[in-house]
Structure formats: structure tokens, C-alpha cells
Design an enzyme around this catalytic site. Structure first.
Site, short mmCIF file in Angstrom:
data_model
loop_
_atom_site.label_atom_id
_atom_site.label_comp_id
_atom_site.label_asym_id
_atom_site.label_seq_id
_atom_site.Cartn_x
_atom_site.Cartn_y
_atom_site.Cartn_z
N GLY A 160 0.83 -1.20 0.00
CA GLY A 160 0.00 0.00 0.00
C GLY A 160 0.86 1.24 0.00
O GLY A 160 1.71 1.41 0.86
N SER A 161 0.67 2.14 -0.96
CA SER A 161 1.62 3.23 -1.11
C SER A 161 1.14 4.24 -2.14
O SER A 161 -0.04 4.33 -2.44
CB SER A 161 2.98 2.66 -1.52
N ARG A 162 2.09 4.97 -2.73
CA ARG A 162 1.75 6.04 -3.66
C ARG A 162 2.87 6.21 -4.68
O ARG A 162 4.03 5.88 -4.42
CB ARG A 162 1.56 7.34 -2.86
#
Length: 232
Positions: free
Chosen positions: A189-191
Site C-alpha cells: 500500500g503506497s503512492r
């Protein structure tokens, strides 16, 4: 050829995921021995782990000057921002597109353009919520500078999030990348931020869902006609 149900449900998995699926599976067996309901919970988590590391084939649009989405997820922000200082670029603000990846998105990242990887810089940092604006500056990140054959510089930054604890690059400085080619992965989960060259406007909007290797973010050199996609 008609699509089979197995092709819809079963997706290729990136090799990085095998050991995690194995760990989840072993824990699931132990949970079954302790208490059956816990074992079924383990089955669900094992299936989720498999899908987290899925690496589906994408149909990459082929066309001169296309900037392709490097990540699956939703566009959380679009606006002017200075590029990461570690890349040594002109500090003047340029258009930044931020794509937030939840734990349910594909996390294999793909090159937004065809070009050479002229610089890659890893920066340690915090693990605040990746959807926040300050994550671009304060979170742990891996920044890549890509130089296209037409002379454009594109910055692409993998950013760790609240849950993510590992950024894995698949490439090294000097690599020649094709648009849509896999260059890294982030767990869990990240960007991902894309910094466009000055004067280039995005063709997408906040809240829009992106598909890595398929969705067109911008056009660098006018509206060149698209050619057939290639599977990758």
C-alpha cells in the site's frame, strides 16, 4: 478466442510474492490445527496475499510522446510541485500527478515513458499516510529520472505509505526502459508521483482510476496518432 473464467480469476503472480504466500499458507495450516475458524481466516488472508502480488499482462498503448500511468490506483492529487531535490532537476514547480495505491491494487510499477534511467535515488524517511500531500516530501521514497529520446525529463517517485515498508527496484541507473516496462514494486500500500515536463498538461483528473501500463496520463509532443497496443 473466448476468455476463460480461469483467466479472469487466476492472474500471474510476481516472483517476489511466492515466499509471502508460502508464509501465509504455513501459518494457515497452524491456525487450522489450533482452531478451524482461524484456519479459514488464514485461507482468506493467503488468497489476499496472492492477489496483492498479482502481475497481470497489460496492453500498453504505443505512440510517440505518450506518458502512461506507472501504477494502478486512484489519482489523489494533481497540482504544481517542485521535483525531488535528490534528482538534481530544475527546482521550479512542475505538474505532479499523484496515484494512491490501496492494499487491493496491483503494486508492480511500470515505466511511464520510453527512455533512459539517468538517475535513481533512494531516500529514507517516515511512513505517514501516503494519501497526504506531505508524504511526497517526508516519506521513504525511491526517485527515478527518465530521459526520453525527444529530450524530455520525467520524474517518477515510488513513495512508501502507512503500511508499506519496502520499495523494491528492478532496474539500475543507465537502464533503457520501454513505456509500460516493469521497474519496481512497493509492499504493501503506497503512492506513486509523476512529474511532467514544463508546459505539459495532464489528460486525467483527480478521483480517476488508473491502470498501470494502459491509462494515458499526458501527451508530450502534440496529439500523435496511437498505434496498436503491445502485450506486456
Amino acid at each position: 478466442m473466448p476468455m476463460r473464467m480461469s483467466d479472469v480469476v487466476l492472474k500471474p503472480m510476481h516472483p517476489e510474492g511466492w515466499r509471502f504466500v508460502g508464509i501465509f499458507a504455513v501459518v494457515t495450516v497452524i491456525l487450522f490445527l489450533i482452531w478451524e475458524p482461524l484456519g479459514w481466516l488464514g485461507v482468506i488472508l493467503t488468497i489476499w496475499c496472492y492477489y496483492f502480488f498479482r502481475d497481470p499482462i497489460r496492453q500498453v498503448p504505443v505512440g510517440d510522446g505518450l506518458v502512461i500511468s506507472p501504477a494502478d490506483g486512484m489519482i489523489s492529487q494533481i497540482g504544481l510541485a517542485p521535483p525531488p531535490p535528490e534528482l538534481g532537476m530544475d527546482p521550479a514547480p512542475r505538474m505532479r500527478i499523484s496515484i494512491f495505491m490501496s492494499v487491493f491494487n496491483v503494486h508492480v510499477n511500470r515505466s511511464p515513458v520510453t527512455g533512459s534511467l539517468t538517475k535513481m535515488a533512494y531516500t529514507k524517511g517516515k511512513f505517514v499516510n501516503a494519501s497526504l500531500d506531505k508524504a511526497s516530501e517526508h516519506n521513504e521514497r525511491n526517485a527515478l529520472l527518465l530521459h526520453t529520446p525527444t529530450g524530455h525529463d520525467i520524474a517518477c517517485v515510488q513513495i512508501a505509505g502507512l503500511v508499506a515498508r519496502r520499495i523494491l527496484p528492478f532496474v539500475a541507473e543507465g537502464a533503457a526502459l520501454q513505456a509500460g516496462e516493469r521497474f519496481g514494486l512497493i509492499r504493501f500500500g503506497s503512492r506513486l508521483d509523476v512529474y511532467l515536463p514544463p508546459g505539459v498538461e495532464p489528460l486525467v483528473a483527480e478521483g480517476q482510476t488508473m491502470i498501470a501500463g494502459e491509462t494515458v496520463l499526458a501527451q508530450l509532443d502534440g496529439l500523435a496518432p496511437l498505434r496498436p497496443a503491445r502485450a506486456d
